[in-house]
Design an enzyme around this catalytic site. Structure first.
Site, short mmCIF file in Angstrom:
data_model
loop_
_atom_site.label_atom_id
_atom_site.label_comp_id
_atom_site.label_asym_id
_atom_site.label_seq_id
_atom_site.Cartn_x
_atom_site.Cartn_y
_atom_site.Cartn_z
N PHE A 1 2.59 8.63 -0.40
CA PHE A 1 1.73 7.48 -0.70
C PHE A 1 0.34 7.83 -0.99
O PHE A 1 -0.47 6.95 -0.88
CB PHE A 1 1.72 6.91 0.59
CG PHE A 1 3.46 6.43 1.16
CD1 PHE A 1 4.04 5.91 0.25
CD2 PHE A 1 3.73 6.76 2.50
CE1 PHE A 1 5.56 5.97 0.83
CE2 PHE A 1 4.97 6.45 2.75
CZ PHE A 1 6.07 5.99 2.05
N TRP B 1 0.79 -1.39 -0.05
CA TRP B 1 -0.04 0.21 -0.09
C TRP B 1 0.84 1.24 0.06
O TRP B 1 0.61 2.06 -0.71
CB TRP B 1 -0.88 -0.11 1.34
CG TRP B 1 -1.75 1.33 1.40
CD1 TRP B 1 -2.88 1.40 0.98
CD2 TRP B 1 -1.34 2.20 2.24
NE1 TRP B 1 -3.38 2.63 1.27
CE2 TRP B 1 -2.45 3.31 2.30
CE3 TRP B 1 -0.13 2.59 2.98
CZ2 TRP B 1 -2.39 4.53 2.65
CZ3 TRP B 1 0.06 4.02 3.47
CH2 TRP B 1 -1.28 4.81 3.40
N HIS B 2 2.07 1.03 0.76
CA HIS B 2 2.78 2.38 0.83
C HIS B 2 3.44 2.87 -0.45
O HIS B 2 3.94 3.85 -0.78
CB HIS B 2 3.95 2.19 1.83
CG HIS B 2 3.58 2.33 3.19
ND1 HIS B 2 2.88 1.14 3.99
CD2 HIS B 2 3.49 3.41 4.32
CE1 HIS B 2 2.63 1.60 5.19
NE2 HIS B 2 3.00 2.85 5.38
N GLY B 3 3.77 1.84 -1.26
CA GLY B 3 4.43 2.31 -2.55
C GLY B 3 4.65 1.01 -3.26
O GLY B 3 4.79 -0.26 -3.14
#
Lengths: 356, 472
Positions: B472, B322-324
């Site tokens: 993000f 989800w972060h990257g």
């Protein structure tokens, strides 16, 4: 009134107004410390009042001199009477010509662009750009982070800000830039930040200055040095010299391109401001024997290209690179008192000629 | 638009004044407009995506609620899920997928595919997750659909928390922004204080640490081992200060309008174990994954060791992703998942299972728990900071094999890190004995705020450095 005094938010506002209005205004930053003819404050920054001083006297002819540490007289901070702008003014006493020296130690391309624009807006009769090739930065190094002066605060003037959209600095100018300059200029509390840093930083090592005060000081680092490997060596300017040498040639090519672009934009701004005066480039004398052969070759190459450039059409150009004998140079770009006197004589004739 | 910029605060003042003076029907439109201006300032195209997300979920939720059959409800739910995840996939993960497919081009013999190089809209992961939770809640009948588009658009675009959270649940935020709140001066000042405190965390501490960390991570080979360890610790601290500063400012801004946003952090640097850490760190994201993914997968069941472990690791891998769109974030997620799974195994499934703390309840046991977990977290943080696995390995190797001297130039950073840690320790450890609120109660709000302004003016490292979580 009672309810206002009970309201924390209003008390906070009153307190901030007090900081702004009384406490911070007493910081010496706002005071110009007059030297002979170079106004400089005690933080070695060019004083703000000089750049913003009002309109020129209509009975006089105003010559604005924009140069680097040589013209600013950086080594002679306590005695401006040995630097060439002083002699220049002395030589021109009795004529209608008034010299204002707007030079800055370590002047950078954005400084030159903004100051030139301000000089045009002020209605100078002649703007003398007394510089050398190193004052034109590689495009990637052109931004708003230049530390030696308050010049960028001139961008708070909407006319200057708008005109600067035709400049090398343009891509860094947003509405927010204008606003932050306006806020900085209007707030003594914020403006006093830099002199407080500067005062506190005296006596600290550069490493400690970076830790405690951060970017206002690190901005001053040579971007070349930042490309080298060891961070702490970079800070101490002990960079890997081979690496720097390798980038010099490429960088000089970039400087040429910056210079060309600078001239193109300058023409645009002359038209935008309907400037009627003259703009003259003067390549300052350089002590070529004080620099490595490779650097001298690059410097000469730059001068050769600049001299023959069609971008200079419409501007005056004088190449005084080799105008002074080598013995007057203390460093490659700085000459002694005798050199200053000699150079002043040359410039006096030049200004008289141009303003005839 | 950055919260730590002049322009933001210049625009904020009229927004707050208008909020107070305008009738709510107009005030709400003004807030949506302001939110769109703040968000679209950097790149107006972002607004198209934000609007798209608002429309899809507004219609989707109503259709889910009003659908007569289960099949129709499911269809509309999937339209919403695919609409949101599709947006995320297209703008965040497309190039990552193409890049990985291209790695196979040599083996499977095909022409590499051209990357899209699309702009990554700021905060897209936050608002897509927020709207996704809304439709799922409506589907689960835990929430009623919002039938006023302006209110819903405000829920999606609410400027204090749009770009970096907290990820708000509809039931919590929509109810609050449906009404205009009368903000009393005390609550208003608390909001001001919280904003200023956030700015101090960001501009005074996080940005000061950033320079050091950037330099160490740029070239670990030339750094002594203690400096690398210091940077590993410093990075987690920088990340926490930077992100929690954003949350503080967001909560403070909402408080100026009488809205209470969810808290996102609870002294995570003093977590005793991986489970404890994720209960304190980015709480709204962790609970989102818990409620919408982990529970849907079956959660943690005492009778199903393998499935429980798999679920935990999968959920944390997704959290990392989800972060990257980068393998390092996936590795970070796996690392975090292994930590949580390992801890849960020891506590629940192993022959030594216990309900007591692993290292006992004594002060020493607690200190050892904090220390050991900190080392685990700082080591894992390297995945979060480095661009790829070889760089991370390179850094680990340098942290072990380089010289062991700590040059005096780095001592101030060590002291700063120690100071931040100490503040957290005191607040965590003694907050039940001494109420800090009570302790500072005698100090008037205006005095606290004025000192914060002075600290900001003179101790800020720099202005307008972007928040880490904006990416993000």
């Amino acid at each position: 009134m009672k309810s206002v005094l009970k309201n924390s938010f209003f008390i906070l506002l009153i307190l901030l107004a007090a900081f702004e209005g009384y406490w911070s205004v007493n910081l010496p930053y706002s005071k110009a410390i007059p030297a002979a003819f170079v106004v400089r404050n005690e933080f070695n920054k060019r004083a703000w009042p000089e750049f913003t001083s009002g309109k020129k006297n209509s009975n006089q002819k105003l010559a604005v001199l924009i140069g680097n540490s040589q013209s600013c007289g950086y080594e002679y901070a306590s005695d401006s009477s040995v630097i060439y702008p002083y002699f220049l003014r002395k030589n021109l006493t009795g004529s209608k010509i008034v010299i204002e020296n707007w030079s800055i130690r370590g002047i950078r391309t954005p400084d030159i662009e903004i100051l030139t624009t301000k000089a045009m807006a002020k209605g100078a009769d002649i703007v003398i750009l007394s510089l050398n090739p190193t004052n034109f930065d590689a495009p990637e190094n052109i931004n708003l982070s230049f530390p030696n002066t308050d010049v960028k605060l001139l961008l708070s003037d909407w006319k200057i800000y708008r005109t600067m959209k035709s400049s090398l600095l343009a891509k860094h100018l947003t509405f927010e830039t204008w606003l932050s300059m306006k806020v900085t200029l209007s707030s003594n509390l914020i403006r006093s930040r830099t002199p407080v840093f500067t005062s506190l930083a005296e006596g600290l090592s550069l490493n400690d200055q970076i830790f405690y005060f951060g970017n206002p000081i690190t901005r001053n680092l040579n971007p070349d040095l930042l490309k080298t490997k060891n961070f702490r060596d970079r800070i101490n300017h002990k960079a890997n010299l081979n690496e720097i040498q390798a980038t010099k040639e490429a960088e000089f090519i970039q400087r040429v391109s910056t210079f060309m672009q600078f001239c193109r934009y300058l023409k645009m701004r002359v038209e935008l401001l309907r400037f009627k005066g003259k703009i003259v480039f003067v390549w300052q004398p350089i002590g070529m024997s004080k620099i490595p052969d490779e650097d001298a070759r690059l410097m000469n190459a730059f001068n050769h290209i600049a001299c023959s450039s069609k971008e200079l059409n419409g501007f005056g150009f004088y190449n005084h690179t080799n105008a002074l004998p080598v013995e007057v140079f203390e460093t490659f770009a700085h000459f002694d008192a005798a050199g200053h006197k000699l150079y002043a004589e040359k410039l006096t004739l030049l200004i008289q000629d141009e303003l005839q | 638009m950055n919260f730590n910029s002049y322009l933001f605060f210049a625009l904020l003042i009229p927004v707050i004044i208008l909020y107070r003076v305008l009738p709510w029907s107009i005030g709400k439109v003004m807030l949506v407009t302001a939110s769109y201006v703040f968000y679209g300032y950097a790149e107006p195209f972002y607004l198209v995506l934000l609007f798209y997300s608002s429309v899809v979920d507004f219609i989707g939720a109503i259709m889910i609620h009003d659908a007569k059959s289960v099949v129709r409800r499911k269809i509309w739910l999937w339209i919403s899920i695919l609409g949101n995840l599709g947006l995320l996939l297209a703008f965040k993960y497309t190039d990552f997928i193409i890049e990985n497919i291209n790695h196979l081009s040599g083996v499977l013999v095909f022409e590499p595919i051209e990357k899209m190089h699309w702009l990554l809209p700021a905060g897209i992961s936050f608002y897509t997750f927020q709207t996704l939770s809304y439709t799922v809640d409506v589907y689960r009948r835990q929430s009623e659909p919002c039938r006023n588009f302006i209110t819903f658009a405000l829920y999606v675009a609410y400027f204090p928390q749009l770009v970096a959270g907290p990820i708000e649940r509809a039931s919590h935020l929509i109810n609050q922004i449906s009404l205009k709140h009368k903000v009393d001066p005390t609550a208003f000042m608390k909001g001001v204080e919280r904003i200023l405190w956030g700015l101090i965390k960001k501009c005074v501490f996080a940005d000061r640490l950033a320079l050091f960390i950037t330099e160490v991570y740029a070239d670990p080979q030339s750094m002594p081992a203690p400096v690398i360890w210091l940077a590993m610790i410093g990075f987690m601290m920088q990340l926490y200060l930077d992100f929690s500063a954003y949350t503080d400012i967001a909560i403070g801004l909402a408080a100026l309008m009488g809205v209470q946003l969810a808290e996102n952090f609870r002294h995570p640097l003093l977590a005793r174990n991986p489970v404890d850490f994720w209960a304190r760190w980015h709480i709204t994201l962790t609970t989102w994954f818990r409620d919408y993914v982990f529970v849907s997968l079956g959660g943690l069941k005492r009778q199903q060791l393998a499935k429980s472990m798999f679920n935990i690791i999968l959920v944390f891998t997704l959290t990392g992703f989800w972060h990257g769109a980068n393998w390092n974030f996936i590795l970070f997620g796996i690392y975090a998942g292994l930590g949580v799974a390992g801890y849960q195994y020891l506590k629940i499934f192993s022959p030594w299972k216990t309900t007591k703390p692993l290292f006992g309840k004594s002060g020493w046991g607690e200190a050892f728990a904090i220390l050991s977990h900190s080392v685990y977290m700082y080591v894992g943080g390297v995945f979060f900071r480095t661009p790829d696995l070889p760089t991370a390995i390179h850094l680990y190797r340098s942290a072990i094999t380089n010289s062991i001297a700590l040059p005096s130039t780095y001592v101030p950073y060590a002291l700063l890190i120690g100071f931040v840690f100490l503040v957290h320790f005191i607040r965590e450890k003694y907050s039940h004995k001494i109420s800090f609120q009570n302790l500072i109660q005698p100090i008037p709000s205006w005095a606290v705020s004025a000192s914060y302004v002075l600290i900001l003016t003179y101790a800020s490292y720099d202005y307008q450095v972007t928040f880490i979580y904006f990416q993000f």
